[in-house]
Scaffold this active site. Structure first.
Site, PDB file in Angstrom:
ATOM      1  N   SER A 129       0.832  -1.203   0.000  1.00  0.00           N
ATOM      2  CA  SER A 129       0.000   0.000   0.000  1.00  0.00           C
ATOM      3  C   SER A 129       0.866   1.252   0.000  1.00  0.00           C
ATOM      4  O   SER A 129       1.954   1.270   0.595  1.00  0.00           O
ATOM      5  CB  SER A 129      -0.865  -0.020   1.260  1.00  0.00           C
ATOM      6  OG  SER A 129      -1.479   1.225   1.433  1.00  0.00           O
ATOM      7  N   TYR A 153      -1.375  -0.811  10.698  1.00  0.00           N
ATOM      8  CA  TYR A 153      -1.660  -1.414   9.389  1.00  0.00           C
ATOM      9  C   TYR A 153      -0.509  -1.153   8.410  1.00  0.00           C
ATOM     10  O   TYR A 153       0.000  -2.073   7.765  1.00  0.00           O
ATOM     11  CB  TYR A 153      -2.984  -0.866   8.839  1.00  0.00           C
ATOM     12  CG  TYR A 153      -3.216  -1.205   7.395  1.00  0.00           C
ATOM     13  CD1 TYR A 153      -3.545  -2.502   7.014  1.00  0.00           C
ATOM     14  CD2 TYR A 153      -3.073  -0.240   6.394  1.00  0.00           C
ATOM     15  CE1 TYR A 153      -3.739  -2.823   5.668  1.00  0.00           C
ATOM     16  CE2 TYR A 153      -3.266  -0.549   5.064  1.00  0.00           C
ATOM     17  CZ  TYR A 153      -3.599  -1.833   4.703  1.00  0.00           C
ATOM     18  OH  TYR A 153      -3.780  -2.145   3.374  1.00  0.00           O
ATOM     19  N   LYS A 157       2.366  -3.698   6.625  1.00  0.00           N
ATOM     20  CA  LYS A 157       2.675  -3.801   5.189  1.00  0.00           C
ATOM     21  C   LYS A 157       4.179  -3.709   4.960  1.00  0.00           C
ATOM     22  O   LYS A 157       4.755  -4.486   4.203  1.00  0.00           O
ATOM     23  CB  LYS A 157       1.968  -2.684   4.405  1.00  0.00           C
ATOM     24  CG  LYS A 157       0.478  -2.894   4.237  1.00  0.00           C
ATOM     25  CD  LYS A 157       0.182  -4.089   3.349  1.00  0.00           C
ATOM     26  CE  LYS A 157      -1.277  -4.381   3.227  1.00  0.00           C
ATOM     27  NZ  LYS A 157      -1.570  -5.779   2.875  1.00  0.00           N
TER      28      LYS A 157
HETATM   29  P1  NAD Z   1     -10.768  -7.415   1.598  1.00  0.00           P
HETATM   30  O1  NAD Z   1     -10.959  -7.404   3.066  1.00  0.00           O
HETATM   31  O2  NAD Z   1     -11.948  -7.200   0.730  1.00  0.00           O
HETATM   32  O3  NAD Z   1     -10.061  -8.769   1.153  1.00  0.00           O
HETATM   33  C1  NAD Z   1      -9.147  -9.449   1.976  1.00  0.00           C
HETATM   34  C2  NAD Z   1      -9.561 -10.907   2.019  1.00  0.00           C
HETATM   35  O4  NAD Z   1      -8.643 -11.626   2.830  1.00  0.00           O
HETATM   36  C3  NAD Z   1     -10.953 -11.115   2.595  1.00  0.00           C
HETATM   37  O5  NAD Z   1     -11.709 -11.917   1.712  1.00  0.00           O
HETATM   38  C4  NAD Z   1     -10.702 -11.831   3.922  1.00  0.00           C
HETATM   39  O6  NAD Z   1     -11.752 -12.720   4.246  1.00  0.00           O
HETATM   40  C5  NAD Z   1      -9.381 -12.534   3.659  1.00  0.00           C
HETATM   41  N1  NAD Z   1      -8.534 -12.778   4.844  1.00  0.00           N
HETATM   42  C6  NAD Z   1      -8.159 -11.893   5.791  1.00  0.00           C
HETATM   43  N2  NAD Z   1      -7.373 -12.500   6.712  1.00  0.00           N
HETATM   44  C7  NAD Z   1      -7.240 -13.784   6.311  1.00  0.00           C
HETATM   45  C8  NAD Z   1      -6.545 -14.910   6.847  1.00  0.00           C
HETATM   46  N3  NAD Z   1      -5.851 -14.826   7.993  1.00  0.00           N
HETATM   47  N4  NAD Z   1      -6.605 -16.083   6.180  1.00  0.00           N
HETATM   48  C9  NAD Z   1      -7.342 -16.187   5.047  1.00  0.00           C
HETATM   49  N5  NAD Z   1      -8.026 -15.174   4.502  1.00  0.00           N
HETATM   50  C10 NAD Z   1      -7.968 -13.972   5.123  1.00  0.00           C
HETATM   51  O7  NAD Z   1      -9.636  -6.317   1.257  1.00  0.00           O
HETATM   52  P2  NAD Z   1      -9.152  -5.736  -0.150  1.00  0.00           P
HETATM   53  O8  NAD Z   1      -9.546  -4.313  -0.206  1.00  0.00           O
HETATM   54  O9  NAD Z   1      -9.526  -6.652  -1.252  1.00  0.00           O
HETATM   55  O10 NAD Z   1      -7.592  -5.767   0.073  1.00  0.00           O
HETATM   56  C11 NAD Z   1      -6.782  -6.849  -0.360  1.00  0.00           C
HETATM   57  C12 NAD Z   1      -5.352  -6.589   0.032  1.00  0.00           C
HETATM   58  O11 NAD Z   1      -4.927  -5.347  -0.530  1.00  0.00           O
HETATM   59  C13 NAD Z   1      -5.165  -6.461   1.549  1.00  0.00           C
HETATM   60  O12 NAD Z   1      -3.936  -7.066   1.895  1.00  0.00           O
HETATM   61  C14 NAD Z   1      -5.109  -4.967   1.755  1.00  0.00           C
HETATM   62  O13 NAD Z   1      -4.378  -4.629   2.894  1.00  0.00           O
HETATM   63  C15 NAD Z   1      -4.414  -4.514   0.478  1.00  0.00           C
HETATM   64  N6  NAD Z   1      -4.699  -3.116   0.142  1.00  0.00           N
HETATM   65  C16 NAD Z   1      -5.993  -2.701   0.033  1.00  0.00           C
HETATM   66  C17 NAD Z   1      -6.257  -1.371  -0.264  1.00  0.00           C
HETATM   67  C18 NAD Z   1      -7.681  -0.878  -0.359  1.00  0.00           C
HETATM   68  O14 NAD Z   1      -7.892   0.343  -0.332  1.00  0.00           O
HETATM   69  N7  NAD Z   1      -8.686  -1.728  -0.498  1.00  0.00           N
HETATM   70  C19 NAD Z   1      -5.199  -0.463  -0.463  1.00  0.00           C
HETATM   71  C20 NAD Z   1      -3.890  -0.932  -0.361  1.00  0.00           C
HETATM   72  C21 NAD Z   1      -3.647  -2.269  -0.056  1.00  0.00           C
END
Ligand code: NAD
Ligand code: UDP
Length: 343
Positions: A129, A153, A157
């Site tokens: 991120s 958070y 990362k």
């Molecule tokens: P999200 O919460 O929709 O998806 C994450 C998924 O991981 C979920 O389906 C959840 O059930 C699963 N999960 C969480 N912990 C788990 C575990 N211990 N074992 C198995 N499954 C697990 O989030 P997203 O927005 O799709 O984000 C995906 C990734 O991208 C994350 O790592 C997030 O930190 C990163 N990210 C997201 C954003 C954003 O704005 N959405 C920005 C930068 C980085």
């Protein structure tokens, strides 16, 4: 494309970004196995991914911190690579529950890495991120900008980035792409998958969607006294379908990249909160009432990417503009609102 499609393990593949990545990976000819514990997503996403892509995927319900589960999973078949989305992502919650966030995000990634090493899988694309960048940088941020996350958070990362980088440099044949997303928004153009936050959203676009839908009264604009054209915060919003395509580009490029390579994924341009409000009103044909509220602690005035490296080395560019982002977020909002809550 070889006759047997290379198989990719997508952790967090039923989540917001992961589900869009599954669609793009399927279109690129990969076979998909999703690992998700469904703590922040729904089982029904699998069927919707399959409907959009016209292809089946396999869902393995389990946790990246479960060693025995991972061992069994890596015995299912030889994965070509892992695209690692699984994690908890609520900044505020990470401040409240730093132990939970460290355990899930950092220790979980360590367990996954160990399982990959044991199974001989040596290629990973990781969801990082732009929040890892420090507050002292001047935008646009290049990948070499100083890091300095200000909440657990963001620290998670950076810790995972460092763990993966150290591992890849020490072990032969490893290839890791660390993708630093800016502000992912929007949804698949079909409106069938999108961001489905629990409760009241913290992020701008999902909040604006609910205001436009009449389900929340008004948007609080966090500050109008920043040094920006209209005084409100400026961010690099990137359409989730473009972001998903960035994962395919990174995966396809891994073998010609250095063992560890960081890429910003953003459009390279910023929009203000009020730009988003106006564009969303246009896309939805609804009013988005707002009021000016105090700044939110920790918010910077301006953040946007220097996305030149991804263009040069991955041949990836985020082509969809703000109008498309708002149109698709609105389509998703309407589809979701028409479904039963438990879906
Ligand atoms: P999200 O919460 O929709 O998806 C994450 C998924 O991981 C979920 O389906 C959840 O059930 C699963 N999960 C969480 N912990 C788990 C575990 N211990 N074992 C198995 N499954 C697990 O989030 P997203 O927005 O799709 O984000 C995906 C990734 O991208 C994350 O790592 C997030 O930190 C990163 N990210 C997201 C954003 C954003 O704005 N959405 C920005 C930068 C980085
Ligand atoms: N924002 C806002 N009201 C909200 C949510 C967000 O004014 O209810 C602003 C926030 O201050 C920032 C921008 O919208 O300038 C994007 O915030 P978001 O939380 O979506 O992403 P961030 O860049 O903070 O990760």
């Amino acid at each position: 494309m070889p006759s047997i499609s290379p198989a990719i393990l997508v952790t967090g593949g039923t989540g917001y970004i992961g589900s869009h990545a599954c669609v793009e990976l399927l279109a690129a000819g990969y076979a998909i196995h999703v690992l998700d514990n469904l703590c922040n997503s729904r089982r029904s996403v699998q069927g919707r991914i399959e409907r959009i892509a016209g292809k089946a995927i396999t869902l393995h319900e389990g946790d990246i911190r479960d060693r025995a589960f991972l061992k069994d999973l890596f015995a299912v078949r030889r994965f070509d690579a892992v695209v690692h989305f699984a994690g908890l992502k609520a900044v505020g919650e990470s401040v409240e529950k730093p132990e939970l966030y460290f355990d899930n995000n950092v220790r979980g990634s360590g367990m996954l890495l160990a399982a990959m090493q044991e199974a001989g899988v040596r290629r990973m694309v990781f969801s990082s991120s732009a929040t890892v960048y420090g507050e002292t940088n001047t935008p646009p941020f290049t990948e070499d900008a100083a890091t300095g996350p200000v909440n657990p958070y963001g620290q998670n990362k950076l810790a995972v980035e460092q763990m993966l980088a150290d591992h890849a440099r020490r072990h032969e044949d490893w290839r890791v792409a660390l993708l630093r997303y800016f502000n992912p928004v929007g949804a698949h153009e079909s409106g069938l998958i999108g961001e489905d936050p629990n409760g009241i959203p913290n992020n701008l676009m999902p909040y604006v969607s609910l205001v436009a839908a009449g389900r929340l009264k008004e948007l609080s604009v966090f500050g109008n006294d920043f040094e920006t054209a209209d005084g409100t915060g400026v961010r690099d919003y990137v359409h989730v379908a473009d972001l998903a395509a960035g994962h395919v580009a990174a995966l396809n490029a891994l073998d010609r990249l250095p063992p560890v390579r960081i890429f910003n994924l953003g459009t390279g341009r910023g929009y203000s909160v009020l730009d988003v409000v106006k564009e969303f009103e246009r896309a939805s044909g609804r009013a988005v009432p707002y009021r000016i509220a105090p700044r939110r602690p920790g918010d910077v005035a301006v953040s946007y990417a220097d996305a030149a490296r991804a263009a040069r080395e991955l041949d990836w560019r985020a082509g969809r503009g703000l109008a498309t982002m708002c149109r698709d977020a609105w389509r998703w909002q309407q589809w979701r609102a028409a479904q039963p809550a438990e879906l």
